[in-house]
Every structure is written in C-alpha cells, then in structure tokens.
Motif scaffolding. Structure first.
Motif, PDB file in Angstrom:
ATOM      1  N   ALA A   1       0.959  -1.000   0.075  1.00  0.00           N
ATOM      2  CA  ALA A   1       0.038  -0.023  -0.099  1.00  0.00           C
ATOM      3  C   ALA A   1       0.932   1.223   0.282  1.00  0.00           C
ATOM      4  CB  ALA A   1      -1.009  -0.103   1.139  1.00  0.00           C
ATOM      5  N   ALA A   2       1.935   1.250   0.664  1.00  0.00           N
ATOM      6  CA  ALA A   2       2.907   2.425   0.940  1.00  0.00           C
ATOM      7  C   ALA A   2       3.519   2.726  -0.519  1.00  0.00           C
ATOM      8  CB  ALA A   2       3.956   2.226   2.105  1.00  0.00           C
ATOM      9  N   TRP A   3       3.907   1.424  -1.184  1.00  0.00           N
ATOM     10  CA  TRP A   3       4.408   1.571  -2.554  1.00  0.00           C
ATOM     11  C   TRP A   3       3.628   2.220  -3.577  1.00  0.00           C
ATOM     12  CZ3 TRP A   3       2.335  -0.975  -6.846  1.00  0.00           C
ATOM     13  CH2 TRP A   3       2.732  -0.714  -7.982  1.00  0.00           C
ATOM     14  N   ALA A   4       2.191   1.825  -3.407  1.00  0.00           N
ATOM     15  CA  ALA A   4       1.252   2.313  -4.273  1.00  0.00           C
ATOM     16  C   ALA A   4       1.380   3.766  -4.230  1.00  0.00           C
ATOM     17  CB  ALA A   4      -0.217   1.820  -4.164  1.00  0.00           C
ATOM     18  N   ARG A   5       1.200   4.289  -2.931  1.00  0.00           N
ATOM     19  CA  ARG A   5       1.336   5.709  -2.704  1.00  0.00           C
ATOM     20  C   ARG A   5       2.459   6.333  -3.310  1.00  0.00           C
ATOM     21  NH1 ARG A   5      -2.009   9.355  -2.883  1.00  0.00           N
ATOM     22  NH2 ARG A   5      -3.321   7.850  -1.513  1.00  0.00           N
ATOM     23  N   ARG A   6       3.801   5.759  -3.113  1.00  0.00           N
ATOM     24  CA  ARG A   6       4.992   6.410  -3.608  1.00  0.00           C
ATOM     25  C   ARG A   6       4.941   6.333  -5.151  1.00  0.00           C
ATOM     26  NH1 ARG A   6       7.070   3.086   0.055  1.00  0.00           N
ATOM     27  NH2 ARG A   6       8.148   1.855  -1.466  1.00  0.00           N
ATOM     28  N   LYS A   7       4.402   5.066  -5.606  1.00  0.00           N
ATOM     29  CA  LYS A   7       4.464   5.137  -7.322  1.00  0.00           C
ATOM     30  C   LYS A   7       3.550   6.237  -7.729  1.00  0.00           C
ATOM     31  CE  LYS A   7       5.088   2.711 -10.795  1.00  0.00           C
ATOM     32  NZ  LYS A   7       6.545   2.621 -11.191  1.00  0.00           N
ATOM     33  N   LEU A   8       2.350   6.338  -7.313  1.00  0.00           N
ATOM     34  CA  LEU A   8       1.636   7.312  -7.716  1.00  0.00           C
ATOM     35  C   LEU A   8       1.907   9.015  -7.660  1.00  0.00           C
ATOM     36  CD1 LEU A   8      -1.220   8.429  -8.602  1.00  0.00           C
ATOM     37  CD2 LEU A   8      -2.017   8.489  -6.198  1.00  0.00           C
ATOM     38  N   ARG A   9       2.896   9.258  -6.370  1.00  0.00           N
ATOM     39  CA  ARG A   9       3.447  10.566  -6.379  1.00  0.00           C
ATOM     40  C   ARG A   9       4.731  10.301  -7.258  1.00  0.00           C
ATOM     41  NH1 ARG A   9       5.130   9.732  -1.355  1.00  0.00           N
ATOM     42  NH2 ARG A   9       3.188  10.670  -0.377  1.00  0.00           N
TER      43      ARG A   9
ATOM     44  N   TYR B   1       9.061 -16.944  -3.175  1.00  0.00           N
ATOM     45  CA  TYR B   1      10.002 -16.207  -3.677  1.00  0.00           C
ATOM     46  C   TYR B   1       9.671 -14.960  -4.305  1.00  0.00           C
ATOM     47  CZ  TYR B   1      13.920 -14.845  -6.802  1.00  0.00           C
ATOM     48  OH  TYR B   1      14.945 -14.022  -7.392  1.00  0.00           O
ATOM     49  N   TYR B   2       8.712 -14.961  -5.225  1.00  0.00           N
ATOM     50  CA  TYR B   2       8.209 -13.918  -5.893  1.00  0.00           C
ATOM     51  C   TYR B   2       7.669 -12.855  -5.072  1.00  0.00           C
ATOM     52  CZ  TYR B   2       8.658 -16.321 -10.444  1.00  0.00           C
ATOM     53  OH  TYR B   2       9.235 -17.013 -11.606  1.00  0.00           O
ATOM     54  N   GLU B   3       6.739 -13.263  -3.965  1.00  0.00           N
ATOM     55  CA  GLU B   3       6.032 -12.404  -3.065  1.00  0.00           C
ATOM     56  C   GLU B   3       7.131 -11.797  -2.119  1.00  0.00           C
ATOM     57  OE1 GLU B   3       3.621 -10.164  -1.041  1.00  0.00           O
ATOM     58  OE2 GLU B   3       3.184 -11.288  -2.870  1.00  0.00           O
ATOM     59  N   LEU B   4       8.263 -12.626  -1.659  1.00  0.00           N
ATOM     60  CA  LEU B   4       9.294 -11.790  -1.043  1.00  0.00           C
ATOM     61  C   LEU B   4      10.204 -10.735  -1.663  1.00  0.00           C
ATOM     62  CD1 LEU B   4      10.898 -11.509   1.466  1.00  0.00           C
ATOM     63  CD2 LEU B   4      12.383 -13.517   0.412  1.00  0.00           C
ATOM     64  N   GLY B   5      10.408 -11.213  -3.040  1.00  0.00           N
ATOM     65  CA  GLY B   5      10.898 -10.160  -3.991  1.00  0.00           C
ATOM     66  C   GLY B   5      10.191  -9.026  -4.142  1.00  0.00           C
ATOM     67  N   ALA B   6       8.884  -9.121  -4.295  1.00  0.00           N
ATOM     68  CA  ALA B   6       7.982  -7.939  -4.695  1.00  0.00           C
ATOM     69  C   ALA B   6       7.892  -7.129  -3.306  1.00  0.00           C
ATOM     70  CB  ALA B   6       6.675  -8.427  -5.116  1.00  0.00           C
ATOM     71  N   THR B   7       7.986  -7.737  -2.265  1.00  0.00           N
ATOM     72  CA  THR B   7       7.828  -7.138  -1.045  1.00  0.00           C
ATOM     73  C   THR B   7       9.110  -6.212  -0.498  1.00  0.00           C
ATOM     74  OG1 THR B   7       6.351  -8.668   0.055  1.00  0.00           O
ATOM     75  CG2 THR B   7       7.266  -7.298   1.523  1.00  0.00           C
ATOM     76  N   LEU B   8      10.159  -6.996  -0.879  1.00  0.00           N
ATOM     77  CA  LEU B   8      11.522  -6.023  -0.522  1.00  0.00           C
ATOM     78  C   LEU B   8      11.665  -4.884  -1.642  1.00  0.00           C
ATOM     79  CD1 LEU B   8      13.824  -9.383   0.106  1.00  0.00           C
ATOM     80  CD2 LEU B   8      12.811  -7.495   1.576  1.00  0.00           C
ATOM     81  N   THR B   9      11.221  -5.192  -2.791  1.00  0.00           N
ATOM     82  CA  THR B   9      11.207  -4.258  -3.984  1.00  0.00           C
ATOM     83  C   THR B   9      10.591  -2.948  -3.514  1.00  0.00           C
ATOM     84  OG1 THR B   9      11.988  -5.787  -5.600  1.00  0.00           O
ATOM     85  CG2 THR B   9      11.302  -3.811  -6.166  1.00  0.00           C
ATOM     86  N   HIS B  10       9.152  -3.526  -3.246  1.00  0.00           N
ATOM     87  CA  HIS B  10       8.226  -2.324  -3.017  1.00  0.00           C
ATOM     88  C   HIS B  10       8.594  -1.441  -1.533  1.00  0.00           C
ATOM     89  CE1 HIS B  10       4.758  -3.908  -5.496  1.00  0.00           C
ATOM     90  NE2 HIS B  10       5.794  -3.480  -6.218  1.00  0.00           N
ATOM     91  N   ALA B  11       9.298  -1.910  -0.837  1.00  0.00           N
ATOM     92  CA  ALA B  11       9.806  -1.555   0.424  1.00  0.00           C
ATOM     93  C   ALA B  11      10.855  -0.325   0.235  1.00  0.00           C
ATOM     94  CB  ALA B  11      10.587  -2.617   1.347  1.00  0.00           C
ATOM     95  N   VAL B  12      11.362  -0.316  -0.883  1.00  0.00           N
ATOM     96  CA  VAL B  12      12.487   0.441  -1.163  1.00  0.00           C
ATOM     97  C   VAL B  12      12.156   1.467  -2.538  1.00  0.00           C
ATOM     98  CG1 VAL B  12      14.184  -0.702   0.056  1.00  0.00           C
ATOM     99  CG2 VAL B  12      13.890  -0.818  -2.407  1.00  0.00           C
ATOM    100  N   SER B  13      11.370   1.079  -3.353  1.00  0.00           N
ATOM    101  CA  SER B  13      11.258   1.523  -4.552  1.00  0.00           C
ATOM    102  C   SER B  13       9.595   1.973  -4.646  1.00  0.00           C
ATOM    103  CB  SER B  13      11.632   0.807  -5.639  1.00  0.00           C
ATOM    104  OG  SER B  13      10.852  -0.209  -5.987  1.00  0.00           O
TER     105      SER B  13
ATOM    106  N   PRO C   1      11.813   5.463  -5.011  1.00  0.00           N
ATOM    107  CA  PRO C   1      12.371   6.446  -4.249  1.00  0.00           C
ATOM    108  C   PRO C   1      11.264   7.689  -4.223  1.00  0.00           C
ATOM    109  CG  PRO C   1      13.761   6.588  -6.048  1.00  0.00           C
ATOM    110  CD  PRO C   1      12.873   5.300  -6.227  1.00  0.00           C
ATOM    111  N   PRO C   2      11.088   8.175  -2.952  1.00  0.00           N
ATOM    112  CA  PRO C   2      10.135   9.492  -3.112  1.00  0.00           C
ATOM    113  C   PRO C   2      10.472  10.583  -4.109  1.00  0.00           C
ATOM    114  CG  PRO C   2      10.938   8.998  -0.806  1.00  0.00           C
ATOM    115  CD  PRO C   2      11.667   8.079  -1.759  1.00  0.00           C
ATOM    116  N   PHE C   3      11.485  10.760  -4.313  1.00  0.00           N
ATOM    117  CA  PHE C   3      12.193  11.966  -5.309  1.00  0.00           C
ATOM    118  C   PHE C   3      13.350  11.414  -6.134  1.00  0.00           C
ATOM    119  CE2 PHE C   3      10.184  13.961  -1.704  1.00  0.00           C
ATOM    120  CZ  PHE C   3       9.022  14.746  -2.185  1.00  0.00           C
ATOM    121  N   GLY C   4      12.965  10.213  -6.880  1.00  0.00           N
ATOM    122  CA  GLY C   4      14.140   9.951  -7.888  1.00  0.00           C
ATOM    123  C   GLY C   4      14.512  10.733  -8.876  1.00  0.00           C
TER     124      GLY C   4
END
Length: 419
Positions: free
Chosen positions: A297-305, A393-405, A407-410
C-alpha cells in the motif's frame, strides 16, 4: 448479474468448471455451435483472476516471439504467436457482437521503459514483433511523456492492436451472452466430485449430478475442491491494484489522453490505466491482503507520487488483489487428462486475450473431437517443481522491492530520447 445455483440433475454435451474468461467464452462458443452446456462456478462469474485482472487486452504472451519459438518449437510457437496476435481483435469483436458494456477502449497499450536497460529490451521486442508482423511502434521519451503525462519513462513500445476493458464487466457480459444463447450457467455451485463412468463425465455439486460427454476445466489459479482425476499445477503469483478517487479534470485531460493502458519493464512489474470514471488504477506484483500489505500500500502511494506528483494526495478509494497462474516457462498449458477432457491454465498474466482464445478453441476441439483446433498441442500432464517455494520467492521479492522503490524523489529522465 446473478445466476441460480445448480438445482437439478442435468445431461449435456459439454460441462465446464469455472466461470472466468476461459469458461464463459467456451460456453458461448459451444452454444453458438448448437451444443448443450452446463457451466458450474463455485462463487460468482469473474470472482477469480478474471474479475481481478488489470484490464489490459494485450496481444501475444509476456515472452517475446523468439523465446516462444525456442520453448515451443517452430510449428506450435508460430501458431500460438499468430493466434494470440489476433486475440485483441477477437475480444473486441466478441464485445461488439454480444453488446457487452465493459468500457471497451481499443486505443492500444504502452509498454514503458523504466530504465535504459528497459528501453534496450523494448528495442529487441520491437524488432522481434515486427519480424512476426506485429505493427509495433517504438516511442522515444518525449513522445512517451506526451502520451502518458509523466516524464518517468525512457521510452515505450506502442501496440495499436491492444486496448483496455473493465474485466469483471467483460467476464459477466460473456456469461450473460452465453445464458441468452441457451447455456445453463450456475453460480455458487462448487464441484465436489469428478468421475468418469459409462463413457461420460459425472460432476457432483450441491447434491446434484451433471452428466457430460465432454469436459473443460477452466479454473486457472482458483481451482477448488477436487484433486482427482486432475488438478492444475502452477505457480500462484499475487497482483494487487489500487484505484484512486476520480481525478481532477485537468489531470484527467493530461494523463493518458489517448486512452492507452500501460505497464513497465521493471523486474517487479507495475501497471496503470484510467477507467471510465476517471480513476487512476495503479497495480503491481504483490499480495495486498497478506503480511506485506502495508508495504504494498505504501509503495502504491509512492508510485502515484513518482509518476504524477500533482496527484500525490489523491486518495485511493478501492484496493484488491488477484492470483495469476504462472508457469515456469511462461507458456500456457492445455492438459488432456482423459477422454474428451481438457484443462486450460497458466496464462501468466495475459488472461483476457489468451483466456478468450483458449476457451473458444477448446469448445471447438471438444465438440468436434479435433485437437488440431486447439491453440497449442495438448499434453498428458504438467507439473511445476517447487511451486510453493517459487511463489514465496516472488512475493518476497515484490515485498522487498516495494519497500524501497520507487524512491520518493528519484531522478527523472529528460523528455529527450535517451542515449
């Protein structure tokens, strides 16, 4: 729409298990050919991956054509490439013929390059697609920015054959058309037993029996209950989506003004499109109903921003997730598990076009007893090694990726063509 549950024994030419794209398309085609049909859906039509789909009516598979040939061989690969290249045309023609109200928009899709490496991949896909007759267009960063309304991408591959729909409405429209044509479709009717006796298939549901000459299992990633004589084997992958409240008019006019649907080249893929109400739908790999829900959910907000900074505070009004039936080689499967019995599954995220084509052709093959009518050569069995571990593995990879990407202002690519 709603349909009654199975309330009496029936004898039909074709029984279908599963009320998604594949099953409903098969039911409609079977009735078009004059066959009697009974479809049993455990929940409601489109309850599974069909109704939770992104809504992109893409041509072909996720794999580029030369990879399809390498994995399937020249004969089967060429046939599948041609059939799925025509899949959007078949979907939109079916929508028009049956009068299905599903926000059908045939304005193409944009496969967006998230990086320079992604753009290189798109150049190769462009070369391969054109080699096989696909009218693909490679867009530079400036044109991509004009079409999407964001400067985040290095370029895009435009496929004019494709488009977008409201997937649940499409699935229910197929069901409605099949019922209108005379097929018997039953909701809330899980199949609890499947046997073969006296040259017929017997399906048990709600204390009743459906006797059928031919059988199609079309449960894909939502197979329930029965394990014998067949259970599809696949890697379950979650895909979650977040729909904003309707956008302000100025943003709606600027973002995807041509009506295309989009997905990107990132290893953990994401997508976005606009629906008829002006909501922006942002989606990505990941289970928004599992332990990683807050991260997704936090990733979706950052993605939108990241994509559209002026929409940073636009609330998400809806969120949902669906399961994709992925195969290890990303090629769909048709298993012939008994006399006049097929199971179609494993579209690996390309369910609208492939499901419609596979369901339609499976009905033809079963009724005519002609396996050559199938999109691919059927196989006797299919097994996925370590499916549970690979799903984790796919879910872990997605979760770890979404935790860091993202970036807020890349860094933002320029509007000029990248080197």
């Amino acid at each position: 729409m709603t349909a009654p549950a199975l309330d009496r024994d029936r004898t039909v030419d074709l029984a279908i298990i599963g009320g998604g794209f594949t099953g409903c398309a098969a039911a409609l085609e079977a009735r078009r050919r004059g066959a009697s049909v009974c479809l049993l859906e455990a929940e409601s039509f489109g309850h599974g991956g069909s109704g939770r789909n992104v809504g992109l009516v893409n041509a072909g598979l996720w794999l580029p054509p030369e990879a399809v040939l390498a994995r399937m061989g020249e004969r089967d690969g060429t046939r599948l490439i041609a059939l799925l290249g025509e899949a959007p045309a078949r979907v939109f023609a079916l929508i028009a013929r049956a009068g299905i109200a599903c926000e059908a928009t045939r304005a193409g899709t944009l496969h967006c390059a998230h990086s320079a490496a992604g753009l290189a991949d798109l150049r190769e896909r462009h070369r391969q697609g054109n080699r096989f007759g696909a009218p693909l267009q490679l867009l530079d960063a400036a044109e991509t920015a004009r079409r999407t309304g964001t400067t985040r991408f290095h370029g895009a591959l435009f496929d004019p054959r494709a488009g977008t729909i409201q997937p649940l409405a499409y699935c229910r429209g197929l069901a409605r058309a099949a019922i209108a044509a005379g097929a018997v479709l039953c909701e809330r009717s899980p199949v609890t037993g499947l046997t073969r006796r006296d040259d017929a298939w017997l399906l048990a549901s709600r204390g009743r029996t459906v006797r059928a000459r031919s059988l199609l299992v079309a449960t894909n990633a939502y197979h329930l209950g029965i394990a014998a004589p067949f259970k599809p084997d696949y890697i379950p992958v979650s895909y979650c989506q977040f729909a904003t409240a309707p956008m302000p008019q100025a943003a709606r006019a600027r973002i995807l003004p041509g009506g295309e649907g989009c997905w990107d080249t990132a290893p953990v893929m994401s997508s976005f499109r606009i629906d008829q109400a002006g909501r922006l739908l942002v989606g990505g790999i990941g289970n928004s109903e599992g332990p990683g829900a807050p991260i997704h959910a936090a990733w979706a907000r950052r993605k939108l921003r990241s994509l559209f900074p002026d929409l940073a505070d636009l609330p998400f009004a809806h969120a949902w997730r669906g399961r994709i039936a992925m195969t290890g080689d990303h090629v769909p499967k048709i298993v012939a598990f008994g006399p006049r019995a097929y199971a179609c599954f494993g579209y690996s995220g390309r369910g609208i076009g492939a499901g419609t084509v596979f369901g339609t052709q499976a009905a033809v093959a079963l009724l005519d007893e002609d396996p050559d009518a199938l999109p691919i050569t059927p196989i006797a069995h299919h097994a996925e090694r370590f499916a549970g571990l690979r799903a984790a593995y796919y879910e872990l990879g997605a979760t770890l990726t979404h935790a860091v990407s993202p970036p807020p202002f890349g860094g933002v690519p320029s509007r000029t063509s990248p080197r």
